[in-house]
Every structure is written in C-alpha cells, then in structure tokens.
Design a protein around this motif. Sequence first.
Motif, PDB file in Angstrom:
ATOM      1  N   ARG A 203     -19.388  34.239  -2.341  1.00 14.21           N
ATOM      2  CA  ARG A 203     -19.332  35.010  -3.582  1.00 14.21           C
ATOM      3  C   ARG A 203     -17.994  35.718  -3.710  1.00 14.21           C
ATOM      4  NH1 ARG A 203     -24.911  38.298  -3.102  1.00 14.21           N
ATOM      5  NH2 ARG A 203     -24.446  38.180  -0.879  1.00 14.21           N
ATOM      6  N   LEU A 204     -17.657  36.093  -4.941  1.00 13.00           N
ATOM      7  CA  LEU A 204     -16.362  36.710  -5.214  1.00 13.00           C
ATOM      8  C   LEU A 204     -16.554  38.009  -5.977  1.00 13.00           C
ATOM      9  CD1 LEU A 204     -13.213  36.017  -5.030  1.00 13.00           C
ATOM     10  CD2 LEU A 204     -13.434  35.500  -7.474  1.00 13.00           C
ATOM     11  N   PHE A 205     -16.090  39.127  -5.386  1.00 14.60           N
ATOM     12  CA  PHE A 205     -15.954  40.373  -6.137  1.00 14.60           C
ATOM     13  C   PHE A 205     -14.639  40.254  -6.915  1.00 14.60           C
ATOM     14  CE2 PHE A 205     -18.319  41.536  -2.244  1.00 14.60           C
ATOM     15  CZ  PHE A 205     -19.477  42.045  -2.820  1.00 14.60           C
ATOM     16  N   SER A 206     -14.753  40.107  -8.238  1.00  9.66           N
ATOM     17  CA  SER A 206     -13.573  39.698  -9.010  1.00  9.66           C
ATOM     18  C   SER A 206     -12.875  40.831  -9.743  1.00  9.66           C
ATOM     19  CB  SER A 206     -13.966  38.615 -10.028  1.00  9.66           C
ATOM     20  OG  SER A 206     -14.856  39.136 -11.000  1.00  9.66           O
ATOM     21  N   GLY A 207     -13.378  42.080  -9.617  1.00  8.23           N
ATOM     22  CA  GLY A 207     -12.727  43.172 -10.324  1.00  8.23           C
ATOM     23  C   GLY A 207     -12.634  42.888 -11.806  1.00  8.23           C
ATOM     24  N   ASP A 208     -11.440  43.044 -12.364  1.00  2.34           N
ATOM     25  CA  ASP A 208     -11.207  42.726 -13.776  1.00  2.34           C
ATOM     26  C   ASP A 208     -10.521  41.379 -13.944  1.00  2.34           C
ATOM     27  OD1 ASP A 208     -12.324  45.095 -14.550  1.00  2.34           O
ATOM     28  OD2 ASP A 208     -10.488  46.000 -15.310  1.00  2.34           O
ATOM     29  N   HIS A 209     -10.239  40.688 -12.849  1.00  5.75           N
ATOM     30  CA  HIS A 209      -9.478  39.443 -12.935  1.00  5.75           C
ATOM     31  C   HIS A 209     -10.254  38.342 -13.645  1.00  5.75           C
ATOM     32  CE1 HIS A 209      -6.457  36.530 -11.770  1.00  5.75           C
ATOM     33  NE2 HIS A 209      -7.398  35.749 -11.273  1.00  5.75           N
ATOM     34  N   LEU A 210     -11.528  38.218 -13.326  1.00  8.10           N
ATOM     35  CA  LEU A 210     -12.355  37.146 -13.881  1.00  8.10           C
ATOM     36  C   LEU A 210     -13.659  37.756 -14.360  1.00  8.10           C
ATOM     37  CD1 LEU A 210     -12.225  34.040 -14.226  1.00  8.10           C
ATOM     38  CD2 LEU A 210     -13.524  33.845 -12.099  1.00  8.10           C
ATOM     39  N   PRO A 212     -16.997  37.414 -17.320  1.00  6.37           N
ATOM     40  CA  PRO A 212     -17.703  36.299 -17.969  1.00  6.37           C
ATOM     41  C   PRO A 212     -17.437  36.159 -19.456  1.00  6.37           C
ATOM     42  CG  PRO A 212     -19.221  38.103 -17.486  1.00  6.37           C
ATOM     43  CD  PRO A 212     -17.923  38.436 -16.812  1.00  6.37           C
ATOM     44  N   GLY A 213     -17.138  37.262 -20.153  1.00  8.37           N
ATOM     45  CA  GLY A 213     -16.988  37.166 -21.603  1.00  8.37           C
ATOM     46  C   GLY A 213     -15.804  37.911 -22.165  1.00  8.37           C
ATOM     47  N   ILE A 214     -14.910  38.391 -21.309  1.00  3.94           N
ATOM     48  CA  ILE A 214     -13.754  39.173 -21.736  1.00  3.94           C
ATOM     49  C   ILE A 214     -12.510  38.592 -21.090  1.00  3.94           C
ATOM     50  CG2 ILE A 214     -12.643  41.459 -21.676  1.00  3.94           C
ATOM     51  CD1 ILE A 214     -15.430  42.683 -21.422  1.00  3.94           C
ATOM     52  N   SER A 215     -11.429  38.522 -21.872  1.00  3.64           N
ATOM     53  CA  SER A 215     -10.129  38.198 -21.298  1.00  3.64           C
ATOM     54  C   SER A 215      -9.441  39.515 -20.962  1.00  3.64           C
ATOM     55  CB  SER A 215      -9.275  37.415 -22.303  1.00  3.64           C
ATOM     56  OG  SER A 215      -7.985  37.170 -21.783  1.00  3.64           O
ATOM     57  N   PRO A 216      -9.196  39.811 -19.692  1.00  2.00           N
ATOM     58  CA  PRO A 216      -8.661  41.128 -19.331  1.00  2.00           C
ATOM     59  C   PRO A 216      -7.280  41.374 -19.932  1.00  2.00           C
ATOM     60  CG  PRO A 216      -8.576  39.643 -17.459  1.00  2.00           C
ATOM     61  CD  PRO A 216      -9.374  38.946 -18.519  1.00  2.00           C
ATOM     62  N   ALA A 271     -23.016  39.368 -13.372  1.00  2.00           N
ATOM     63  CA  ALA A 271     -22.706  38.293 -12.431  1.00  2.00           C
ATOM     64  C   ALA A 271     -22.849  36.937 -13.130  1.00  2.00           C
ATOM     65  CB  ALA A 271     -23.633  38.368 -11.223  1.00  2.00           C
ATOM     66  N   PHE A 272     -22.074  35.948 -12.647  1.00  2.00           N
ATOM     67  CA  PHE A 272     -22.142  34.624 -13.275  1.00  2.00           C
ATOM     68  C   PHE A 272     -21.712  33.548 -12.281  1.00  2.00           C
ATOM     69  CE2 PHE A 272     -17.894  36.211 -13.977  1.00  2.00           C
ATOM     70  CZ  PHE A 272     -17.050  35.107 -13.939  1.00  2.00           C
ATOM     71  N   THR A 273     -22.077  32.322 -12.603  1.00  2.00           N
ATOM     72  CA  THR A 273     -21.676  31.163 -11.800  1.00  2.00           C
ATOM     73  C   THR A 273     -20.616  30.368 -12.575  1.00  2.00           C
ATOM     74  OG1 THR A 273     -23.519  29.899 -12.723  1.00  2.00           O
ATOM     75  CG2 THR A 273     -23.903  31.029 -10.629  1.00  2.00           C
ATOM     76  N   VAL A 279     -12.426  29.912 -15.457  1.00  2.00           N
ATOM     77  CA  VAL A 279     -10.974  29.864 -15.275  1.00  2.00           C
ATOM     78  C   VAL A 279     -10.344  28.930 -16.300  1.00  2.00           C
ATOM     79  CG1 VAL A 279      -9.165  29.006 -13.739  1.00  2.00           C
ATOM     80  CG2 VAL A 279     -10.913  30.562 -12.860  1.00  2.00           C
ATOM     81  N   ARG A 280     -10.940  27.756 -16.503  1.00  2.00           N
ATOM     82  CA  ARG A 280     -10.393  26.812 -17.481  1.00  2.00           C
ATOM     83  C   ARG A 280     -10.403  27.413 -18.878  1.00  2.00           C
ATOM     84  NH1 ARG A 280     -13.359  23.151 -14.331  1.00  2.00           N
ATOM     85  NH2 ARG A 280     -15.103  23.203 -15.808  1.00  2.00           N
TER      86      ARG A 280
END
Length: 358
Positions: A203-210, A212-216, A271-273, A279-280
């Motif tokens: 699993r990945l704690f992604s912070g604001d980098h990734l 699910p529905g927002i482009s940081p 959370a999301f898969t 990323v794409r």
Amino acid sequence: MNQVTEHGGGVWSLRVPIPDNPLGHTLVHVLDTDRGPVLVDTGWDDPGSWTELTGGLKALGIGIGDVHGVVITHHHPDHHGLSGRVREESGAWIAMHAADTAVVRRTRESDPGTWLDYLARKLAAAGAPEEHLAPLRAARSGGRTGTLPGLGAALPDREIVPGELLDLAGRRLRAVWTPGHTPGHVCLHLEEEHPAGLPGRGRLFSGDHLLPGISPHIGLYEDPDDRTAADPSPASPLRPSGGDPLGDYLDSLERIGRLGVAEVLPAHQHAFTDAAGRVRELLDHHEERLTGLLALLTVPLTPWQLAERMEWNRPWGRIPYGSRNIAVSEAEAHLRRLVKLGRAQAVAGTEPVAFVAV
C-alpha cells in the motif's frame, strides 16, 4: 463526531477537519508499530482539529501520550500543522524530507513581513493589477502578519531519506521522494502484503501526490529570499531556486505508477485502487492543459493574464482572493514547463514579462 476508518493490517485513518477549506479534512493515518503508534501527517493547527485528532485516537484506544512518531508527507499546514503539539504532548519524533525541512526553517527564520513582501513582489512580476496588490501592501504596512499559516511550524528531528526504510519496528515503510506539490513531498510505500489479499505490491500513503479525484496544486517552490522567483524564463540567474515543479511532479507520477501498489491511502478524499490508472489520468490531464495553454499563448500573455484565461473549477470573477494567488502560481509552473520544453518563450522588452508560444 470523528470518523475512524480501519484499513486492516494495523492501519487506520482519522478525519481531521481543515477550517474554512473546501477540502474539508485531512486523512491522518495511524500505523501500529512494535514501539507504539506512528502518525502519517497530523492535520491543521486548530483547536477543533486537535479535538478531532485526539478523539479519533481515543476511539482506537490510543492516548496522545502513546504516539511514538510522526511521519510528514510534506510541510503544508493541513499536514504538518499539529506535529509540534503532538511532540509536546507525547515526546514523539517528527520526520520529514530535507527539502521541506529547509522550507520550514526558512519560514521560521524569516520576518513575517518578508513573506508579504515576497508575495507582493512575485505577483507584481506576474502582472497582477494594483487592486490585487493593495491588500497585501496594506497588511504589510499595518503589521497584520500574525495569521499567516506555518510561521511557527515544528522543526523535524529526523530526516526521511528517499529509498530507505524508515526506522519503524516491525513494519516495512519505504520513502519515495515525489517532488512537485512541494520540493520535499514524499510518498510512503508500505511493503507488506495487502491485508485483504488485493493483488499488487503493498500500500502507498500518497499524501497529496496522488488523489482519487483531485489534481493537486503545482505551483512555484516558494523562497522569500529569492528576488527573481516569479520569472519563469531560463535566463533568470536564480532560476534553479524555482526549478521546474511541474516537470518534477510528472516524473514523480511515473515513478509511483511503476510501483504497482495494491491500494493507495491518500491524505484527502478516500482510499482507492488502480494507482497506475490514476497516474495515466493525471499525466493526460497535464498534457492536455499544456496544449490548451499553448493555444492561449498565440498572443503574448503575462502569467496573471494566462491564469485569468485558464479553466478552473469556477469563473475567474468568482475565484476568492487567496485562490487567485494559487492559480497564478500554477500558471507560472506550467509556463516554466513550456519554456523548458522549448514550446514557449519570454517576449523581449516586456514588463512585466509576457510569454508567447513558439
């Protein structure tokens, strides 16, 4: 009432509110270790946020004094704000990437008025009209600098080293440097089998980098001592201080996409898969945006004029004052990228500097 979500395998998330912000809350993650619970981010420094953080921990049977450590994905106040208070109450260590620690140190050591001077100078160089600059100058001359977030942010006492496992007893949490949103943003790869058996590499704690529905937000890296930080031209003698944040972000996205994680635990939303699919989407989004900006730059535009014409989540006339500053910084980051790619250039003799597609 605090909402606590169990993610399995000794991981939970707590919803910690962000006052007066459309994001609503930060997801603070709790990671159980053999030496005690460790927090991934802490939330905004606000009494209500503190109440929600401690209430969520209490629901898990954790007292604030039990917290062993705090791992910060990046220095922004909705992530790092409560870290100092957590450390005061528990004696926990705080870990952060060196590039963001440098930002925290600069912020603490700079006179608060320096930040208002810097922002006014930066916006003027970007082409902001006088009516937008006037409130900043009034705040500076009136000494109204005490409410700027992050001025008293805690200095970390541990460094997160990219590629290395963090010193967490009984857990495998590896730091992945993902600059872009901030120069020292990190994602944290929990290299353990997914508790529900989902296919993928942990699993990945992604912070604001990734998310699910927002482009940081990707803006210029802030440095109040840089008197040319608003200049996206490669000719600027201090240009490396601002670098190419959008290029950094896109490179970081591709690096995360290659990890092949089973699930992403972000700091906002849910959370999301299918991290690779997200990323794409984000890579395509930024390529489309750059192409759209080139169409706008058929005529010379300053960064402010470009921001006025870009597509946002509402018309420019309805964007609040502070959000316009963020929008202009994002326009500048995209200009930096276009200039670096040789697809735009500064127009000689313009003041403030305008840019045009080539």
